[in-house]
Design a protein around this motif. Sequence first.
Motif, PDB file in Angstrom:
ATOM      1  N   ALA A 172      52.083  29.489  26.543  1.00  0.00           N
ATOM      2  CA  ALA A 172      50.701  29.267  26.100  1.00  0.00           C
ATOM      3  C   ALA A 172      49.740  29.390  27.278  1.00  0.00           C
ATOM      4  O   ALA A 172      48.619  29.898  27.151  1.00  0.00           O
ATOM      5  CB  ALA A 172      50.590  27.888  25.443  1.00  0.00           C
ATOM      6  N   ASP A 173      50.201  28.931  28.450  1.00  0.00           N
ATOM      7  CA  ASP A 173      49.385  28.981  29.670  1.00  0.00           C
ATOM      8  C   ASP A 173      49.059  30.432  30.049  1.00  0.00           C
ATOM      9  O   ASP A 173      47.925  30.765  30.400  1.00  0.00           O
ATOM     10  CB  ASP A 173      50.202  28.293  30.771  1.00  0.00           C
ATOM     11  N   LYS A 174      50.045  31.298  29.930  1.00  0.00           N
ATOM     12  CA  LYS A 174      49.826  32.732  30.241  1.00  0.00           C
ATOM     13  C   LYS A 174      48.821  33.334  29.249  1.00  0.00           C
ATOM     14  O   LYS A 174      47.935  34.099  29.618  1.00  0.00           O
ATOM     15  CB  LYS A 174      51.143  33.507  30.128  1.00  0.00           C
ATOM     16  N   ILE A 175      48.990  32.980  27.987  1.00  0.00           N
ATOM     17  CA  ILE A 175      48.079  33.501  26.956  1.00  0.00           C
ATOM     18  C   ILE A 175      46.647  33.027  27.242  1.00  0.00           C
ATOM     19  O   ILE A 175      45.687  33.795  27.148  1.00  0.00           O
ATOM     20  CB  ILE A 175      48.540  33.037  25.553  1.00  0.00           C
ATOM     21  N   ALA A 176      46.521  31.761  27.614  1.00  0.00           N
ATOM     22  CA  ALA A 176      45.179  31.217  27.869  1.00  0.00           C
ATOM     23  C   ALA A 176      44.527  31.928  29.062  1.00  0.00           C
ATOM     24  O   ALA A 176      43.321  32.218  29.049  1.00  0.00           O
ATOM     25  CB  ALA A 176      45.267  29.716  28.121  1.00  0.00           C
ATOM     26  N   ALA A 177      45.334  32.229  30.079  1.00  0.00           N
ATOM     27  CA  ALA A 177      44.781  32.927  31.256  1.00  0.00           C
ATOM     28  C   ALA A 177      44.243  34.301  30.838  1.00  0.00           C
ATOM     29  O   ALA A 177      43.176  34.745  31.298  1.00  0.00           O
ATOM     30  CB  ALA A 177      45.863  33.063  32.323  1.00  0.00           C
ATOM     31  N   LYS A 178      44.967  34.956  29.941  1.00  0.00           N
ATOM     32  CA  LYS A 178      44.528  36.280  29.462  1.00  0.00           C
ATOM     33  C   LYS A 178      43.229  36.154  28.645  1.00  0.00           C
ATOM     34  O   LYS A 178      42.307  36.965  28.785  1.00  0.00           O
ATOM     35  CB  LYS A 178      45.656  36.856  28.571  1.00  0.00           C
ATOM     36  N   ILE A 179      43.150  35.120  27.837  1.00  0.00           N
ATOM     37  CA  ILE A 179      41.934  34.897  27.038  1.00  0.00           C
ATOM     38  C   ILE A 179      40.735  34.685  27.966  1.00  0.00           C
ATOM     39  O   ILE A 179      39.668  35.266  27.775  1.00  0.00           O
ATOM     40  CB  ILE A 179      42.121  33.677  26.097  1.00  0.00           C
ATOM     41  N   ALA A 180      40.933  33.854  29.004  1.00  0.00           N
ATOM     42  CA  ALA A 180      39.826  33.568  29.930  1.00  0.00           C
ATOM     43  C   ALA A 180      39.346  34.855  30.606  1.00  0.00           C
ATOM     44  O   ALA A 180      38.136  35.082  30.730  1.00  0.00           O
ATOM     45  CB  ALA A 180      40.270  32.538  30.966  1.00  0.00           C
ATOM     46  N   ARG A 181      40.292  35.703  31.001  1.00  0.00           N
ATOM     47  CA  ARG A 181      39.893  36.979  31.646  1.00  0.00           C
ATOM     48  C   ARG A 181      39.087  37.831  30.673  1.00  0.00           C
ATOM     49  O   ARG A 181      38.040  38.367  31.005  1.00  0.00           O
ATOM     50  CB  ARG A 181      41.138  37.753  32.101  1.00  0.00           C
ATOM     51  N   ALA A 182      39.571  37.914  29.443  1.00  0.00           N
ATOM     52  CA  ALA A 182      38.882  38.758  28.448  1.00  0.00           C
ATOM     53  C   ALA A 182      37.488  38.212  28.137  1.00  0.00           C
ATOM     54  O   ALA A 182      36.577  38.976  27.818  1.00  0.00           O
ATOM     55  CB  ALA A 182      39.715  38.839  27.173  1.00  0.00           C
ATOM     56  N   GLN A 183      37.333  36.905  28.250  1.00  0.00           N
ATOM     57  CA  GLN A 183      36.023  36.304  27.949  1.00  0.00           C
ATOM     58  C   GLN A 183      35.137  36.219  29.186  1.00  0.00           C
ATOM     59  O   GLN A 183      34.029  35.668  29.120  1.00  0.00           O
ATOM     60  CB  GLN A 183      36.206  34.901  27.357  1.00  0.00           C
ATOM     61  N   ASN A 184      35.645  36.727  30.321  1.00  0.00           N
ATOM     62  CA  ASN A 184      34.852  36.767  31.545  1.00  0.00           C
ATOM     63  C   ASN A 184      34.406  35.373  31.981  1.00  0.00           C
ATOM     64  O   ASN A 184      33.243  35.117  32.260  1.00  0.00           O
ATOM     65  CB  ASN A 184      33.619  37.647  31.276  1.00  0.00           C
ATOM     66  N   ARG A 185      35.353  34.463  31.991  1.00  0.00           N
ATOM     67  CA  ARG A 185      35.074  33.067  32.330  1.00  0.00           C
ATOM     68  C   ARG A 185      36.249  32.541  33.134  1.00  0.00           C
ATOM     69  O   ARG A 185      37.292  33.203  33.229  1.00  0.00           O
ATOM     70  CB  ARG A 185      34.950  32.233  31.055  1.00  0.00           C
ATOM     71  N   ALA A 186      36.103  31.329  33.673  1.00  0.00           N
ATOM     72  CA  ALA A 186      37.237  30.709  34.353  1.00  0.00           C
ATOM     73  C   ALA A 186      38.167  30.065  33.322  1.00  0.00           C
ATOM     74  O   ALA A 186      37.729  29.700  32.220  1.00  0.00           O
ATOM     75  CB  ALA A 186      36.736  29.645  35.320  1.00  0.00           C
ATOM     76  N   TYR A 187      39.420  29.931  33.706  1.00  0.00           N
ATOM     77  CA  TYR A 187      40.367  29.163  32.895  1.00  0.00           C
ATOM     78  C   TYR A 187      40.077  27.696  33.209  1.00  0.00           C
ATOM     79  O   TYR A 187      40.647  27.106  34.103  1.00  0.00           O
ATOM     80  CB  TYR A 187      41.789  29.576  33.277  1.00  0.00           C
ATOM     81  N   ASP A 188      39.127  27.138  32.469  1.00  0.00           N
ATOM     82  CA  ASP A 188      38.599  25.816  32.835  1.00  0.00           C
ATOM     83  C   ASP A 188      39.349  24.693  32.109  1.00  0.00           C
ATOM     84  O   ASP A 188      40.297  24.920  31.371  1.00  0.00           O
ATOM     85  CB  ASP A 188      37.085  25.753  32.577  1.00  0.00           C
ATOM     86  N   LYS A 189      38.854  23.488  32.336  1.00  0.00           N
ATOM     87  CA  LYS A 189      39.552  22.310  31.817  1.00  0.00           C
ATOM     88  C   LYS A 189      39.552  22.276  30.287  1.00  0.00           C
ATOM     89  O   LYS A 189      40.536  21.882  29.655  1.00  0.00           O
ATOM     90  CB  LYS A 189      38.837  21.074  32.395  1.00  0.00           C
ATOM     91  N   ASP A 190      38.448  22.711  29.694  1.00  0.00           N
ATOM     92  CA  ASP A 190      38.387  22.696  28.228  1.00  0.00           C
ATOM     93  C   ASP A 190      39.442  23.607  27.625  1.00  0.00           C
ATOM     94  O   ASP A 190      40.099  23.254  26.640  1.00  0.00           O
ATOM     95  CB  ASP A 190      37.000  23.138  27.736  1.00  0.00           C
ATOM     96  N   LEU A 191      39.600  24.778  28.234  1.00  0.00           N
ATOM     97  CA  LEU A 191      40.617  25.696  27.706  1.00  0.00           C
ATOM     98  C   LEU A 191      42.014  25.122  27.950  1.00  0.00           C
ATOM     99  O   LEU A 191      42.880  25.184  27.073  1.00  0.00           O
ATOM    100  CB  LEU A 191      40.451  27.077  28.366  1.00  0.00           C
ATOM    101  N   LEU A 192      42.214  24.499  29.126  1.00  0.00           N
ATOM    102  CA  LEU A 192      43.544  23.964  29.434  1.00  0.00           C
ATOM    103  C   LEU A 192      43.955  22.854  28.460  1.00  0.00           C
ATOM    104  O   LEU A 192      45.109  22.782  28.029  1.00  0.00           O
ATOM    105  CB  LEU A 192      43.582  23.450  30.883  1.00  0.00           C
ATOM    106  N   ARG A 193      43.002  21.987  28.067  1.00  0.00           N
ATOM    107  CA  ARG A 193      43.442  20.926  27.127  1.00  0.00           C
ATOM    108  C   ARG A 193      43.826  21.532  25.774  1.00  0.00           C
ATOM    109  O   ARG A 193      44.703  21.016  25.079  1.00  0.00           O
ATOM    110  CB  ARG A 193      42.437  19.779  27.029  1.00  0.00           C
ATOM    111  N   HIS A 194      43.204  22.663  25.412  1.00  0.00           N
ATOM    112  CA  HIS A 194      43.621  23.321  24.170  1.00  0.00           C
ATOM    113  C   HIS A 194      45.002  23.974  24.324  1.00  0.00           C
ATOM    114  O   HIS A 194      45.786  24.008  23.373  1.00  0.00           O
ATOM    115  CB  HIS A 194      42.577  24.356  23.740  1.00  0.00           C
ATOM    116  N   THR A 195      45.289  24.490  25.525  1.00  0.00           N
ATOM    117  CA  THR A 195      46.616  25.069  25.785  1.00  0.00           C
ATOM    118  C   THR A 195      47.690  23.996  25.624  1.00  0.00           C
ATOM    119  O   THR A 195      48.738  24.217  24.995  1.00  0.00           O
ATOM    120  CB  THR A 195      46.672  25.620  27.226  1.00  0.00           C
TER     121      THR A 195
END
Length: 322
Positions: free
Chosen positions: A95-118
Motif C-alpha cells: 500500500a505504501d508503494k501505491i501511495a507513493a505513486k499516487i503522490a507523484r501523479a498528484q504532484n504533491r508530497a507523500y504527506d501525513k494525511d496520505l500516510l494515515r490512509h495507507t
Amino acid sequence: MGRNTEQSILAIAEAVKADGGDGAASSHWRNDQGLTDHPMVQDPLNFDMRTADSSAFGPLGGISAKAELRHRLVHWLLQIPLRAMGIGLPGFAGADKIAAKIARAQNRAYDKDLLRHTLTLALLQRHLGNALDHGTIAVIGDGFANMSALLLSAHPGAKVILVNLHKSLLFDCVFLRKALPETNICLVQSDAEMADAIAAPDVQCIALAAENASLMGAAPITLGINILSMMEMDPPVIAAYFDLLRRAPADKTAFYCCNRIEKTLPDGTVTRFEAYPWDADDEVLVDAMCHWTRLAYHGRPPFYYLSNPVRHRLAYLKKSET
Ligand SMILES: C[S@@+](CC[C@H](N)C(=O)[O-])C[C@H]1O[C@@H](n2cnc3c(N)ncnc32)[C@H](O)[C@@H]1O
C-alpha cells in the motif's frame, strides 16, 4: 451510460457555483464565501494546476504541494514513527508503494494525511482480505480522494462510491483523476443513473453529492468508510448514513469509522463517537484508539504533537430490512 469523468467534474463545478449552501452541510461546513472565482471552479479540467490552496472551500484538510526532494526527505524522516505502526500489517509495504505513486501523479508530497490512509488500507486488507477486490465501497467524506485513489489502485475490480459535499467532491474527483487518469468517474443524480452506474462495468467511481446520499440505498455496499468526517456532521445526517449502510442490499456490509471521540461544532452541536447509532449486534472486528491519526508532525521542534483523541471501529453492521 451517463457522464464520463470530464463531464462529471464540470457538472460538479457548476453545482459548486450554484451552491448557496449544501443541504447536507452542518454548521462546520456552511460558509457564505463565493467560490465561483476559485481557479479550481473556473478551470477544473486543468489537471496540471497546483491547487494546494483549498482554504476558501472550508476545512478540507490539506495536501503538501511542496514535493521537491528535500521536502520529501523531511516527510519521510518524520514519518518513521508512523510507518512503524504499519509493522504487523502485511499489506502495508504494498500500500505504501501505491501511495507513493499516487503522490507523484498528484504532484504533491507523500504527506501525513496520505500516510494515515495507507495505514488504514492495510488494516482493512488485513481484516477484510479478498472482499475488497470486487466490493462496492462507499467512501463518505473523503478528502483529495486519498482513500478512493488508494482503494482503486490496490483493488481495481472494486467500485467506489464517493459521497461528499459538492465543494469537497470537486477536489475529490479532480485529485482522483490526477492519480488515476483512466478511472471513469460518473456523477449520479437520480435512482435511474445510480442503477445504470452500478450495473456498468466501465464505471469504477460513482460520484454522489451528499444532498443525494439517499441514492446509495440502491447500491450493494459491502464496505462503508468514514474518516474524520462524521464528527463534523449533524446527528440526523450521521444516523441517515448508518441507516443506508444497514439497509444496503448486500449480504454483509462492513463499516470502518474513524472519528474524534467528541467534537463541538460552531453552532454548539456536540458529536460523540459513542453516541453514533451502533447496535449491540454489530460484529466488531476492530475497536481501539487510532494512534496513526492522533500522532501528527510539523516542521518545527519538537516536531511531533498529539491531536484530539480519535477512535476507530471496523464492524459488520447488523442489517435492517430494506
Ligand atoms: C476534515 S475532512 C476529512 C477528510 C478525510 N476523510 C481525511 O481524513 O483527511 C471532513 C470531510 O467530511 C466531508 N463532509 C462533511 N459533511 C458531509 C456530509 N454530510 N456528507 C459527506 N461528507 C461530508 C467534508 O466535505 C470533508 O471532505
